[in-house]
Design a protein around this motif. Sequence first.
Motif, PDB file in Angstrom:
ATOM      1  N   ALA A 240      37.543 -32.922 -56.289  1.00  0.00           N
ATOM      2  CA  ALA A 240      37.220 -32.356 -55.189  1.00  0.00           C
ATOM      3  C   ALA A 240      38.782 -32.272 -54.377  1.00  0.00           C
ATOM      4  O   ALA A 240      39.289 -31.357 -53.777  1.00  0.00           O
ATOM      5  CB  ALA A 240      36.204 -32.726 -54.314  1.00  0.00           C
ATOM      6  N   LEU A 241      39.311 -33.428 -54.393  1.00  0.00           N
ATOM      7  CA  LEU A 241      40.608 -33.643 -53.508  1.00  0.00           C
ATOM      8  C   LEU A 241      41.627 -32.869 -54.026  1.00  0.00           C
ATOM      9  O   LEU A 241      42.491 -32.325 -53.605  1.00  0.00           O
ATOM     10  CB  LEU A 241      41.089 -35.067 -53.492  1.00  0.00           C
ATOM     11  N   ALA A 242      42.036 -32.874 -55.405  1.00  0.00           N
ATOM     12  CA  ALA A 242      42.901 -31.978 -56.023  1.00  0.00           C
ATOM     13  C   ALA A 242      42.571 -30.525 -55.727  1.00  0.00           C
ATOM     14  O   ALA A 242      43.622 -29.928 -55.356  1.00  0.00           O
ATOM     15  CB  ALA A 242      42.999 -32.253 -57.579  1.00  0.00           C
ATOM     16  N   GLU A 243      41.471 -30.305 -55.688  1.00  0.00           N
ATOM     17  CA  GLU A 243      41.270 -28.611 -55.213  1.00  0.00           C
ATOM     18  C   GLU A 243      41.423 -28.774 -53.815  1.00  0.00           C
ATOM     19  O   GLU A 243      42.229 -27.580 -53.770  1.00  0.00           O
ATOM     20  CB  GLU A 243      39.979 -28.462 -55.593  1.00  0.00           C
ATOM     21  N   GLN A 244      41.342 -29.336 -52.877  1.00  0.00           N
ATOM     22  CA  GLN A 244      41.650 -29.329 -51.728  1.00  0.00           C
ATOM     23  C   GLN A 244      43.025 -29.348 -51.404  1.00  0.00           C
ATOM     24  O   GLN A 244      43.488 -28.609 -50.403  1.00  0.00           O
ATOM     25  CB  GLN A 244      41.022 -30.439 -50.668  1.00  0.00           C
ATOM     26  N   GLU A 284      34.299 -41.575 -48.332  1.00  0.00           N
ATOM     27  CA  GLU A 284      33.592 -40.655 -47.388  1.00  0.00           C
ATOM     28  C   GLU A 284      34.283 -40.502 -46.240  1.00  0.00           C
ATOM     29  O   GLU A 284      34.102 -39.498 -45.558  1.00  0.00           O
ATOM     30  CB  GLU A 284      32.155 -40.989 -47.266  1.00  0.00           C
ATOM     31  N   PRO A 285      34.869 -41.485 -45.441  1.00  0.00           N
ATOM     32  CA  PRO A 285      35.118 -41.413 -43.890  1.00  0.00           C
ATOM     33  C   PRO A 285      35.986 -40.294 -43.847  1.00  0.00           C
ATOM     34  O   PRO A 285      35.955 -39.480 -42.855  1.00  0.00           O
ATOM     35  CB  PRO A 285      35.737 -42.599 -43.825  1.00  0.00           C
ATOM     36  N   ALA A 286      36.977 -40.073 -44.743  1.00  0.00           N
ATOM     37  CA  ALA A 286      38.028 -38.970 -44.332  1.00  0.00           C
ATOM     38  C   ALA A 286      37.296 -37.623 -44.525  1.00  0.00           C
ATOM     39  O   ALA A 286      37.552 -36.771 -43.786  1.00  0.00           O
ATOM     40  CB  ALA A 286      39.098 -39.085 -45.432  1.00  0.00           C
ATOM     41  N   MET A 287      36.242 -37.363 -45.317  1.00  0.00           N
ATOM     42  CA  MET A 287      35.661 -36.117 -45.417  1.00  0.00           C
ATOM     43  C   MET A 287      34.880 -35.933 -44.033  1.00  0.00           C
ATOM     44  O   MET A 287      34.706 -34.983 -43.641  1.00  0.00           O
ATOM     45  CB  MET A 287      34.781 -36.159 -46.548  1.00  0.00           C
ATOM     46  N   ALA A 288      33.921 -37.010 -43.808  1.00  0.00           N
ATOM     47  CA  ALA A 288      33.210 -36.918 -42.719  1.00  0.00           C
ATOM     48  C   ALA A 288      33.931 -36.700 -41.120  1.00  0.00           C
ATOM     49  O   ALA A 288      33.198 -36.184 -40.435  1.00  0.00           O
ATOM     50  CB  ALA A 288      32.357 -38.141 -42.442  1.00  0.00           C
ATOM     51  N   ALA A 289      35.362 -37.117 -41.134  1.00  0.00           N
ATOM     52  CA  ALA A 289      36.005 -36.942 -39.991  1.00  0.00           C
ATOM     53  C   ALA A 289      36.283 -35.399 -39.810  1.00  0.00           C
ATOM     54  O   ALA A 289      36.897 -35.184 -38.900  1.00  0.00           O
ATOM     55  CB  ALA A 289      37.048 -37.871 -40.132  1.00  0.00           C
ATOM     56  N   GLU A 296      27.485 -28.520 -41.755  1.00  0.00           N
ATOM     57  CA  GLU A 296      27.541 -27.744 -43.006  1.00  0.00           C
ATOM     58  C   GLU A 296      26.098 -27.628 -43.914  1.00  0.00           C
ATOM     59  O   GLU A 296      25.931 -26.640 -44.266  1.00  0.00           O
ATOM     60  CB  GLU A 296      28.443 -28.458 -44.041  1.00  0.00           C
ATOM     61  N   PRO A 297      25.292 -28.733 -43.883  1.00  0.00           N
ATOM     62  CA  PRO A 297      24.199 -28.538 -44.600  1.00  0.00           C
ATOM     63  C   PRO A 297      23.134 -27.323 -43.822  1.00  0.00           C
ATOM     64  O   PRO A 297      22.503 -26.485 -44.455  1.00  0.00           O
ATOM     65  CB  PRO A 297      23.472 -29.948 -44.442  1.00  0.00           C
ATOM     66  N   PRO A 368      36.907 -27.645 -50.402  1.00  0.00           N
ATOM     67  CA  PRO A 368      36.171 -27.104 -51.510  1.00  0.00           C
ATOM     68  C   PRO A 368      34.641 -27.156 -51.434  1.00  0.00           C
ATOM     69  O   PRO A 368      33.835 -26.281 -51.904  1.00  0.00           O
ATOM     70  CB  PRO A 368      36.557 -27.944 -52.418  1.00  0.00           C
ATOM     71  N   GLU A 369      34.079 -28.315 -50.948  1.00  0.00           N
ATOM     72  CA  GLU A 369      32.668 -28.387 -50.677  1.00  0.00           C
ATOM     73  C   GLU A 369      31.983 -27.229 -49.900  1.00  0.00           C
ATOM     74  O   GLU A 369      30.872 -26.895 -50.257  1.00  0.00           O
ATOM     75  CB  GLU A 369      31.940 -29.482 -50.011  1.00  0.00           C
ATOM     76  N   ARG A 370      32.770 -26.585 -49.195  1.00  0.00           N
ATOM     77  CA  ARG A 370      32.109 -25.416 -48.371  1.00  0.00           C
ATOM     78  C   ARG A 370      32.451 -24.209 -48.694  1.00  0.00           C
ATOM     79  O   ARG A 370      32.084 -23.034 -48.562  1.00  0.00           O
ATOM     80  CB  ARG A 370      32.762 -25.440 -46.916  1.00  0.00           C
TER      81      ARG A 370
END
Length: 392
Positions: A240-244, A284-289, A296-297, A368-370
């Motif tokens: 997911a990071l590589a995609e981002q 997770e923290p960097a994503m949550a920030a 999103e959900p 990417p998750e979005r």
Amino acid sequence: MWDEIMASIHAEALDCLQANLAVLADRWHGAGTHLRLGAALGFAPQPATPLPTVDPGLAGRLTEAQELLGLVVRERYSRIQGPELCRLAAAGNPVYVVADAHDLPWVPYYRRRRVEHSFLLTAGTGGWTVVDAYHNDTPWGQARPCVLRLDAPAIDAAVADACALVLAPVQLPARVPARVPPPDPGEVAAYITAYRGHPERAVAMDRLTVETWLLARARRLHAAWTRSPADAEHAASWSALAEQVYLALRRVERGRPEPPGTLDRLSGLLLAEARPEARRPAAEPAMAAEPAMAAEPAMAAEPAMAAEPVRAAVLNAASRVLGVDREALAAGRSFVDIPTFSSFRLVDILEQVELALGIELPASELLPERLHDADTMSCLFFRHAQGASSHA
């Protein structure tokens, strides 16, 4: 024989130099031998120009092949030409060739990008057999494992200045390393600082795209070796990071702001590897920030929010790019489940929708998750379309 060997190789977790060393390892030592390359999960950046890199290069990959796969170099030839290469292959042993992918017509980089690429060459009936286990998606199409029959003129045209090696099997090492020292926080910080501080952001993001691709593949291979669900989940976070990072690169190349949080997320994933039992929380923290992540959900749960013109633009773009029916996408099918999907195709979808709607998503939304299904992407565009209308 070659097709059967390649069918069992985790080519999607190997780089272009490893893939064909893996073929030789499994041929001489049995199926699954190549997974030894994933035994040790490490982070060892080396100084390079313009930025440090985790790419070990050919020398590093050959060292790994000897230490982990029981392969040693018996003969080495530099700056070899097509006719010399054919004579070498005629001796009977598979020749491991490293050439410029720009000159190899069976890979998507042909006449587009200069990068080292490996393949195997053997003598065949009435010509020559090229074996290439490389598996990747690129901006110019897919590379998939293949066996090709070429004549001498075709080999001559493809190989102008290559490195050729004759490898031989030796006894497999009795042990493979169970672990290596975890990433040093100081080394991680220096690596991140180098990429964060580079003044040419397009150059930095282009290099970081390759770096995260290599790191993600190594984690995927490690998960295949350990067969651990936790390692598989960690590898998915890297993918997911590589995609981002690729999304960020494309945005920067268009002269737009760089998405925030990408390097923080990279740092978090690296530091998480110092404590395997805490990988998930540490990543997770960097994503949550990231801005608006908490919303999103709810947004994804109500696809009806997306007005029909917005949803139609998303479905039309995704259908064109992925080559699937709109009905399948409208039913909620994830883009990830479609064989033609990749981070490159995601960017194509995103840019086509932005063009159709006249809306450019903020850099902070490029996670990417979005963007992995039509419902979530439609809601995201609709929310920003509403915001644009209210400020008109």
